[in-house]
Design a protein around this motif. Structure first.
Motif, PDB file in Angstrom:
ATOM      1  N   LEU A   1       0.865  -1.252  -0.070  1.00 48.41           N
ATOM      2  CA  LEU A   1       0.145   0.075  -0.046  1.00 48.41           C
ATOM      3  C   LEU A   1       0.893   1.394   0.141  1.00 48.41           C
ATOM      4  N   LEU A   2       2.041   1.344   1.002  1.00 48.85           N
ATOM      5  CA  LEU A   2       2.796   2.244   0.742  1.00 48.85           C
ATOM      6  C   LEU A   2       3.355   2.541  -0.566  1.00 48.85           C
ATOM      7  N   LYS A   3       3.790   1.583  -1.252  1.00 44.49           N
ATOM      8  CA  LYS A   3       4.390   1.643  -2.721  1.00 44.49           C
ATOM      9  C   LYS A   3       3.622   2.469  -3.411  1.00 44.49           C
ATOM     10  N   TRP A   4       2.102   1.962  -3.653  1.00 46.61           N
ATOM     11  CA  TRP A   4       1.079   2.629  -4.330  1.00 46.61           C
ATOM     12  C   TRP A   4       0.994   3.881  -3.814  1.00 46.61           C
ATOM     13  N   VAL A   5       0.865   4.317  -2.493  1.00 47.87           N
ATOM     14  CA  VAL A   5       0.590   5.805  -2.284  1.00 47.87           C
ATOM     15  C   VAL A   5       1.850   6.571  -2.648  1.00 47.87           C
ATOM     16  N   PHE A   6       3.128   6.096  -2.671  1.00 46.26           N
ATOM     17  CA  PHE A   6       4.458   6.847  -3.242  1.00 46.26           C
ATOM     18  C   PHE A   6       4.153   7.063  -4.751  1.00 46.26           C
ATOM     19  N   ALA A   7       3.782   5.900  -5.458  1.00 49.65           N
ATOM     20  CA  ALA A   7       3.432   5.968  -6.950  1.00 49.65           C
ATOM     21  C   ALA A   7       2.774   7.054  -7.291  1.00 49.65           C
ATOM     22  N   ILE A   8       1.574   7.302  -6.576  1.00 53.15           N
ATOM     23  CA  ILE A   8       0.611   8.189  -6.882  1.00 53.15           C
ATOM     24  C   ILE A   8       0.910   9.609  -6.539  1.00 53.15           C
ATOM     25  N   LYS A   9       1.778   9.730  -5.554  1.00 51.11           N
ATOM     26  CA  LYS A   9       2.420  10.835  -5.171  1.00 51.11           C
ATOM     27  C   LYS A   9       3.357  11.493  -6.398  1.00 51.11           C
ATOM     28  N   VAL A  10       4.200  10.447  -6.673  1.00 54.31           N
ATOM     29  CA  VAL A  10       5.245  10.908  -7.839  1.00 54.31           C
ATOM     30  C   VAL A  10       4.259  11.335  -9.053  1.00 54.31           C
ATOM     31  N   ALA A  11       3.287  10.656  -9.315  1.00 58.02           N
ATOM     32  CA  ALA A  11       2.496  10.871 -10.517  1.00 58.02           C
ATOM     33  C   ALA A  11       1.762  12.296 -10.365  1.00 58.02           C
ATOM     34  N   ILE A  12       1.491  12.774  -9.143  1.00 60.74           N
ATOM     35  CA  ILE A  12       0.762  13.831  -9.100  1.00 60.74           C
ATOM     36  C   ILE A  12       1.958  15.165  -9.218  1.00 60.74           C
ATOM     37  N   PHE A  13       2.802  15.041  -8.722  1.00 64.95           N
ATOM     38  CA  PHE A  13       4.210  15.671  -8.719  1.00 64.95           C
ATOM     39  C   PHE A  13       4.696  15.684 -10.222  1.00 64.95           C
ATOM     40  N   ALA A  14       4.801  14.858 -11.020  1.00 67.36           N
ATOM     41  CA  ALA A  14       4.630  14.986 -12.455  1.00 67.36           C
ATOM     42  C   ALA A  14       3.791  16.012 -13.044  1.00 67.36           C
ATOM     43  N   MET A  15       2.570  15.876 -12.544  1.00 62.96           N
ATOM     44  CA  MET A  15       1.471  16.518 -13.368  1.00 62.96           C
ATOM     45  C   MET A  15       1.644  17.856 -12.758  1.00 62.96           C
ATOM     46  N   LEU A  16       1.852  18.248 -11.836  1.00 59.15           N
ATOM     47  CA  LEU A  16       2.256  19.611 -11.110  1.00 59.15           C
ATOM     48  C   LEU A  16       3.585  20.213 -11.901  1.00 59.15           C
ATOM     49  N   LEU A  17       4.265  19.511 -12.495  1.00 56.12           N
ATOM     50  CA  LEU A  17       5.586  20.028 -13.366  1.00 56.12           C
ATOM     51  C   LEU A  17       4.801  20.649 -14.628  1.00 56.12           C
ATOM     52  N   HIS A  18       3.789  19.900 -15.068  1.00 56.15           N
ATOM     53  CA  HIS A  18       3.156  20.204 -16.280  1.00 56.15           C
ATOM     54  C   HIS A  18       2.444  21.537 -16.357  1.00 56.15           C
ATOM     55  N   VAL A  19       1.875  21.788 -15.132  1.00 53.04           N
ATOM     56  CA  VAL A  19       0.813  22.852 -14.743  1.00 53.04           C
ATOM     57  C   VAL A  19       1.758  24.116 -15.035  1.00 53.04           C
ATOM     58  N   TYR A  20       3.153  24.218 -14.660  1.00 53.19           N
ATOM     59  CA  TYR A  20       3.885  25.570 -14.738  1.00 53.19           C
ATOM     60  C   TYR A  20       3.980  25.903 -16.093  1.00 53.19           C
ATOM     61  N   ASP A  21       3.682  25.188 -16.991  1.00 52.42           N
ATOM     62  CA  ASP A  21       3.510  25.580 -18.546  1.00 52.42           C
ATOM     63  C   ASP A  21       2.341  26.552 -18.628  1.00 52.42           C
ATOM     64  N   TYR A  22       1.433  26.716 -17.673  1.00 51.53           N
ATOM     65  CA  TYR A  22       0.289  27.407 -17.802  1.00 51.53           C
ATOM     66  C   TYR A  22       0.100  28.484 -16.603  1.00 51.53           C
ATOM     67  N   LYS A  23       1.059  28.719 -16.213  1.00 56.38           N
ATOM     68  CA  LYS A  23       1.179  29.477 -14.954  1.00 56.38           C
ATOM     69  C   LYS A  23       1.022  30.995 -15.268  1.00 56.38           C
ATOM     70  N   ASP A  24       1.076  31.586 -16.453  1.00 61.15           N
ATOM     71  CA  ASP A  24       0.570  32.825 -17.005  1.00 61.15           C
ATOM     72  C   ASP A  24      -1.042  33.074 -17.195  1.00 61.15           C
ATOM     73  N   TYR A  25      -1.786  31.900 -17.035  1.00 57.55           N
ATOM     74  CA  TYR A  25      -3.051  31.839 -17.092  1.00 57.55           C
ATOM     75  C   TYR A  25      -3.911  31.237 -15.804  1.00 57.55           C
ATOM     76  N   LEU A  26      -2.986  31.053 -14.758  1.00 56.12           N
ATOM     77  CA  LEU A  26      -3.789  30.638 -13.533  1.00 56.12           C
ATOM     78  C   LEU A  26      -3.697  31.962 -12.475  1.00 56.12           C
ATOM     79  N   SER A  27      -4.740  31.886 -11.689  1.00 54.51           N
ATOM     80  CA  SER A  27      -4.725  33.230 -10.814  1.00 54.51           C
ATOM     81  C   SER A  27      -3.709  32.814  -9.580  1.00 54.51           C
ATOM     82  N   PRO A  28      -3.339  34.013  -9.174  1.00 53.28           N
ATOM     83  CA  PRO A  28      -2.503  33.900  -7.989  1.00 53.28           C
ATOM     84  C   PRO A  28      -2.821  32.887  -6.805  1.00 53.28           C
TER      85      PRO A  28
END
Length: 72
Positions: free
Chosen positions: A12-39
């Protein structure tokens, strides 16, 4: 309350860690749109980034230190 099998809890801990890494990777792609995001949204993204980065880094340090001590 019955205790969970340590092996299944470790899985279970391995799955939770994998999910956190996936969310982290998605967050890195959000930075491409930071000009369009509210503060406010950008502040939440920055906070999640710091939290997840520390979580991943500390997990890596934990695994490294346990393997160094031959506990794993």
């Amino acid at each position: 309350k019955p205790q969970q099998n340590p092996k299944s809890q470790n899985q279970l801990l391995k799955w939770v860690f994998a999910i956190k890494v996936a969310i982290f990777a998605m967050l890195l792609h959000v930075y491409d749109y930071k000009d369009y995001l509210s503060p406010v949204v950008l502040l939440v993204v920055y906070s999640l980034h710091i939290y997840l980065e520390l979580e991943v880094l500390l997990m890596i340090v934990k695994v490294w230190s346990l393997s160094l001590l031959d506990v794993i």
